[in-house]
Design a protein around this motif. Structure first.
Motif, mmCIF file in Angstrom:
data_model
loop_
_atom_site.group_PDB
_atom_site.id
_atom_site.type_symbol
_atom_site.label_atom_id
_atom_site.label_comp_id
_atom_site.label_asym_id
_atom_site.label_seq_id
_atom_site.Cartn_x
_atom_site.Cartn_y
_atom_site.Cartn_z
ATOM 1 N N LYS A 177 11.788 193.926 46.109
ATOM 2 C CA LYS A 177 10.697 194.021 47.070
ATOM 3 C C LYS A 177 10.673 192.761 47.949
ATOM 4 O O LYS A 177 11.049 191.682 47.496
ATOM 5 C CB LYS A 177 9.352 194.171 46.345
ATOM 6 N N PRO A 178 10.232 192.878 49.189
ATOM 7 C CA PRO A 178 10.170 191.697 50.059
ATOM 8 C C PRO A 178 9.236 190.636 49.469
ATOM 9 O O PRO A 178 8.135 190.937 49.010
ATOM 10 C CB PRO A 178 9.617 192.252 51.383
ATOM 11 N N THR A 179 9.724 189.398 49.443
ATOM 12 C CA THR A 179 8.906 188.292 48.936
ATOM 13 C C THR A 179 8.103 187.608 50.037
ATOM 14 O O THR A 179 7.195 186.830 49.739
ATOM 15 C CB THR A 179 9.797 187.251 48.249
ATOM 16 N N MET A 180 8.431 187.883 51.282
ATOM 17 C CA MET A 180 7.706 187.285 52.405
ATOM 18 C C MET A 180 6.760 188.331 52.999
ATOM 19 O O MET A 180 7.214 189.344 53.539
ATOM 20 C CB MET A 180 8.681 186.783 53.475
ATOM 21 N N PRO A 181 5.463 188.135 52.877
ATOM 22 C CA PRO A 181 4.530 189.133 53.425
ATOM 23 C C PRO A 181 4.594 189.156 54.953
ATOM 24 O O PRO A 181 4.842 188.130 55.585
ATOM 25 C CB PRO A 181 3.166 188.641 52.927
ATOM 26 N N PRO A 182 4.399 190.311 55.543
ATOM 27 C CA PRO A 182 4.421 190.384 57.014
ATOM 28 C C PRO A 182 3.224 189.626 57.603
ATOM 29 O O PRO A 182 2.144 189.575 57.013
ATOM 30 C CB PRO A 182 4.318 191.896 57.291
ATOM 31 N N PRO A 183 3.398 188.985 58.734
ATOM 32 C CA PRO A 183 2.287 188.224 59.341
ATOM 33 C C PRO A 183 1.160 189.157 59.791
ATOM 34 O O PRO A 183 1.395 190.302 60.187
ATOM 35 C CB PRO A 183 2.951 187.528 60.531
ATOM 36 N N LYS A 184 -0.047 188.635 59.710
ATOM 37 C CA LYS A 184 -1.193 189.438 60.124
ATOM 38 C C LYS A 184 -1.220 189.630 61.634
ATOM 39 O O LYS A 184 -1.635 190.683 62.134
ATOM 40 C CB LYS A 184 -2.483 188.768 59.659
#
Length: 208
Positions: A177-184
């Motif tokens: 799973k992606p470890t970097m959350p998408p920017p708000k």
């Protein structure tokens, strides 16, 4: 199948021999599990030495890097480092192959002694008149058929076990799973692109 038929014949004529054939499989499954993992761990791109050797081979043989390597005089140093990494990698593979061969030799010796020991018991029963010579001859043929079939089965399972270890890397990678959350509030991509690409804080290293 032929193996199942031979086993049924063996079970009918000598349950002791059939039990010996089944017990002879137990050490083989342990060897399969252990040897499969060691072969995977000794693969060229799994070991750090193998990855470094593959990188050095690319630098020394690829046309894109040959001019720089020749211009800067790095070839003797890179060749020496490549030889060192290859020797280390081959030593890892040799140790894994030797341990695998020794395990299978011990397992085969145990299986053969167990099975032929059961045949000796059956021969003793023939000598006492509890079984006929024809029954004993049939059991010898059936035992050899079961042995050959089981040897082929063990060999196929060994290949399957080793290949599944490599396939496990692919499934583990696809399951990440992606470890970097998408920017708000993501910054919109400029259109048209006028100033080129700028990368900041981007690093990479091979795992140990």
């Amino acid at each position: 199948s032929g193996v199942a038929g031979f086993f049924v014949v063996t079970l009918t004529l000598s349950p002791i021999l059939a039990l010996a054939l089944l017990l002879a499989l137990l050490p083989a499954f342990f060897v399969l599990e252990r040897s499969g993992s060691e072969v995977y761990e000794a693969f060229d791109l799994t070991t750090s030495s193998g990855r470094r050797a593959a990188y050095l081979e690319t630098v020394l043989s690829d046309d894109r890097y040959a001019k720089d390597v020749r211009l800067l005089g790095f070839a003797p140093q890179l060749i020496g480092q490549l030889q060192k990494e290859l020797m280390s990698f081959l030593a890892i593979q040799w140790r894994a192959a030797r341990r695998k061969a020794l395990r299978f030799i011990v397992t085969d010796a145990f299986s053969a002694s167990l099975q032929y020991g059961a045949l000796v018991v059956t021969a003793f029963q023939v000598a006492r008149g509890h079984a006929s010579i024809g029954d004993f001859s049939l059991m010898v043929v059936a035992t050899e058929g079961v042995r050959q079939g089981l040897s082929l089965l063990i060999s196929n399972l060994a290949d399957l076990n080793e290949n599944s270890a490599f396939f496990g890397d692919l499934t583990a990678f696809l399951a990440q799973k992606p470890t970097m959350p998408p920017p708000k509030r993501p910054v919109p991509f400029p259109s048209p692109l006028t100033s080129g690409w700028h990368l900041s804080g981007v690093t990479f290293r091979y795992p140990d």
